[in-house]
Write an enzyme that holds these catalytic residues in place. Structure first.
Site, PDB file in Angstrom:
ATOM      1  N   ASN A 237       4.969  -7.134   2.769  1.00 56.97           N
ATOM      2  CA  ASN A 237       5.077  -5.976   1.866  1.00 56.97           C
ATOM      3  C   ASN A 237       6.244  -5.092   2.330  1.00 56.97           C
ATOM      4  OD1 ASN A 237       4.728  -3.246   1.034  1.00 56.97           O
ATOM      5  ND2 ASN A 237       2.565  -3.604   0.604  1.00 56.97           N
TER       6      ASN A 237
ATOM      7  N   GLY B 164       7.231  -2.125   1.548  1.00 56.39           N
ATOM      8  CA  GLY B 164       6.866  -0.726   1.816  1.00 56.39           C
ATOM      9  C   GLY B 164       6.269  -0.580   3.206  1.00 56.39           C
ATOM     10  N   LYS B 165       5.363  -1.489   3.537  1.00 58.77           N
ATOM     11  CA  LYS B 165       4.731  -1.455   4.860  1.00 58.77           C
ATOM     12  C   LYS B 165       5.748  -1.763   5.957  1.00 58.77           C
ATOM     13  CE  LYS B 165       0.086  -3.238   3.919  1.00 58.77           C
ATOM     14  NZ  LYS B 165      -0.845  -4.241   4.444  1.00 58.77           N
TER      15      LYS B 165
ATOM     16  N   ASP C  76      -4.425  -4.418   7.482  1.00 58.56           N
ATOM     17  CA  ASP C  76      -4.973  -4.396   6.137  1.00 58.56           C
ATOM     18  C   ASP C  76      -5.249  -2.943   5.804  1.00 58.56           C
ATOM     19  OD1 ASP C  76      -5.628  -6.011   3.860  1.00 58.56           O
ATOM     20  OD2 ASP C  76      -7.710  -5.443   4.150  1.00 58.56           O
ATOM     21  N   SER C  77      -4.957  -2.570   4.587  1.00 52.09           N
ATOM     22  CA  SER C  77      -5.090  -1.157   4.226  1.00 52.09           C
ATOM     23  C   SER C  77      -5.455  -1.046   2.759  1.00 52.09           C
ATOM     24  CB  SER C  77      -3.770  -0.437   4.491  1.00 52.09           C
ATOM     25  OG  SER C  77      -2.723  -1.097   3.807  1.00 52.09           O
TER      26      SER C  77
ATOM     27  N   GLY D 154       3.124   1.658  -3.885  1.00 55.43           N
ATOM     28  CA  GLY D 154       1.724   1.483  -4.293  1.00 55.43           C
ATOM     29  C   GLY D 154       1.144   2.730  -4.961  1.00 55.43           C
TER      30      GLY D 154
ATOM     31  N   ASP E 121       0.957   5.747  -3.927  1.00 52.21           N
ATOM     32  CA  ASP E 121       1.454   7.034  -3.412  1.00 52.21           C
ATOM     33  C   ASP E 121       1.686   8.126  -4.466  1.00 52.21           C
ATOM     34  OD1 ASP E 121       1.199   6.254  -0.835  1.00 52.21           O
ATOM     35  OD2 ASP E 121       3.308   5.778  -0.514  1.00 52.21           O
TER      36      ASP E 121
ATOM     37  N   HIS F  80      -2.364   7.344   7.009  1.00 48.53           N
ATOM     38  CA  HIS F  80      -3.312   6.387   7.616  1.00 48.53           C
ATOM     39  C   HIS F  80      -2.562   5.395   8.505  1.00 48.53           C
ATOM     40  CE1 HIS F  80      -1.499   4.912   4.010  1.00 48.53           C
ATOM     41  NE2 HIS F  80      -2.168   3.783   3.948  1.00 48.53           N
ATOM     42  N   ARG F  81      -1.437   4.872   7.976  1.00 46.99           N
ATOM     43  CA  ARG F  81      -0.684   3.854   8.736  1.00 46.99           C
ATOM     44  C   ARG F  81      -0.024   4.474   9.955  1.00 46.99           C
ATOM     45  NH1 ARG F  81       1.462   2.128   4.716  1.00 46.99           N
ATOM     46  NH2 ARG F  81      -0.182   0.605   4.359  1.00 46.99           N
TER      47      ARG F  81
HETATM   48  P1  IMP Z   1      -2.765  -5.332   1.816  1.00 47.21           P
HETATM   49  O1  IMP Z   1      -3.102  -4.548   3.052  1.00 47.21           O
HETATM   50  O2  IMP Z   1      -1.469  -6.026   1.897  1.00 47.21           O
HETATM   51  O3  IMP Z   1      -3.907  -6.132   1.319  1.00 47.21           O
HETATM   52  O4  IMP Z   1      -2.517  -4.302   0.630  1.00 47.21           O
HETATM   53  C1  IMP Z   1      -2.778  -2.996   0.728  1.00 47.21           C
HETATM   54  C2  IMP Z   1      -2.664  -2.375  -0.661  1.00 47.21           C
HETATM   55  O5  IMP Z   1      -3.233  -1.060  -0.545  1.00 47.21           O
HETATM   56  C3  IMP Z   1      -1.225  -2.154  -1.088  1.00 47.21           C
HETATM   57  O6  IMP Z   1      -0.762  -3.199  -1.902  1.00 47.21           O
HETATM   58  C4  IMP Z   1      -1.345  -0.867  -1.875  1.00 47.21           C
HETATM   59  O7  IMP Z   1      -1.812  -1.149  -3.152  1.00 47.21           O
HETATM   60  C5  IMP Z   1      -2.425  -0.106  -1.129  1.00 47.21           C
HETATM   61  N1  IMP Z   1      -1.856   0.725  -0.039  1.00 47.21           N
HETATM   62  C6  IMP Z   1      -2.078   0.624   1.287  1.00 47.21           C
HETATM   63  N2  IMP Z   1      -1.380   1.535   1.976  1.00 47.21           N
HETATM   64  C7  IMP Z   1      -0.681   2.213   1.063  1.00 47.21           C
HETATM   65  C8  IMP Z   1       0.261   3.281   1.183  1.00 47.21           C
HETATM   66  O8  IMP Z   1       0.616   3.771   2.264  1.00 47.21           O
HETATM   67  N3  IMP Z   1       0.762   3.718   0.018  1.00 47.21           N
HETATM   68  C9  IMP Z   1       0.403   3.202  -1.187  1.00 47.21           C
HETATM   69  N4  IMP Z   1      -0.436   2.207  -1.356  1.00 47.21           N
HETATM   70  C10 IMP Z   1      -0.992   1.706  -0.228  1.00 47.21           C
END
Ligand code: IMP
Length: 208
Positions: free
Chosen positions: A12, A14-15, A76-77, A164, A166, A191-192
């Protein structure tokens, strides 16, 4: 001097951007799956089947550690809305069923607004959660780091920053949405940020 490699098991963008900053001060070389020749596979797409963030993060960390043989962190978030019983939660990424090629984030945000249509402010409370799992080597015990942040879901998207959900997440700490915040502001309270600063502190005390 060659630095030890640390694999961050996410695709991802963004992450990736955020996590790289949180681990910037460590004496490690951050690498992502493609950098070490691990390309997206059908098995990988079936990984997020657990019912908890920790379960999913651990499954991803084990999968990527086994393939890379490198110390690995997976995260995972997601976002939990109290009045929706914690949904979308672990299903945050797949909340709206999108067709290939469709904008996933936009569809997810639309679905969240639809579910909360007409809900008053006291039913819009939400929190983001992030769970990071670190596995150093094969069969080593996993280490778990968690972070969360509180807010509420707005009635329409505000701002274009972050990724996402945000633009819909109005942070109690910042008193604006993460979409309206700059990266430094979001990272300071997110959170992250909280989960990965705890991981960075632990890795500084327990070098690879
Ligand atoms: P995964 O952890 O890759 O399964 O996906 C986490 C999903 O949670 C993301 O695709 C977003 O939809 C949402 N998400 C998690 N953290 C954030 C963030 O910091 N901002 C926006 N959306 C987030």
């Amino acid at each position: 001097m060659t630095l030890p490699k640390l694999l961050i098991a996410t695709r991802n963008p963004g992450k990736r951007r955020e996590i790289q900053q949180f681990l910037d001060d460590l004496s490690v070389e951050i690498v992502f799956p493609d950098d070490v020749g691990i390309y997206e596979s059908p098995q990988e797409l079936k990984l997020e089947t657990e019912s908890t963030f920790e379960g999913n993060a651990r499954a991803k960390a084990e999968f990527f550690q086994k393939r890379s043989r490198l110390p690995t962190v997976a995260e995972d978030s997601g976002i939990e809305v109290l009045s929706l019983g914690g949904a979308p939660g672990v299903r945050s990424r797949r909340f709206a069923m999108v067709q290939p090629g469709q904008d996933e984030a936009e569809a997810n945000n639309r679905e969240l607004l639809r579910r909360l249509a007409g809900a008053p402010p006291d039913r819009r409370g939400a929190r983001y959660r992030s769970v990071a799992v670190f596995i150093k080597k094969l069969d080593a015990l996993p280490h778990v780091f968690e972070g969360s942040c509180q807010g509420r879901i707005t009635t329409e998207p505000q701002g274009t920053g972050g990724f996402g959900y945000d633009p819909l997440f109005h942070s109690n700490d910042l008193e604006k949405t993460f979409g309206q915040a700059n990266p430094e502001e979001k990272n300071a309270v997110s959170h992250r940020g909280r989960a990965f600063r705890a991981l960075a502190k632990w890795l500084a005390e327990n070098p690879l």
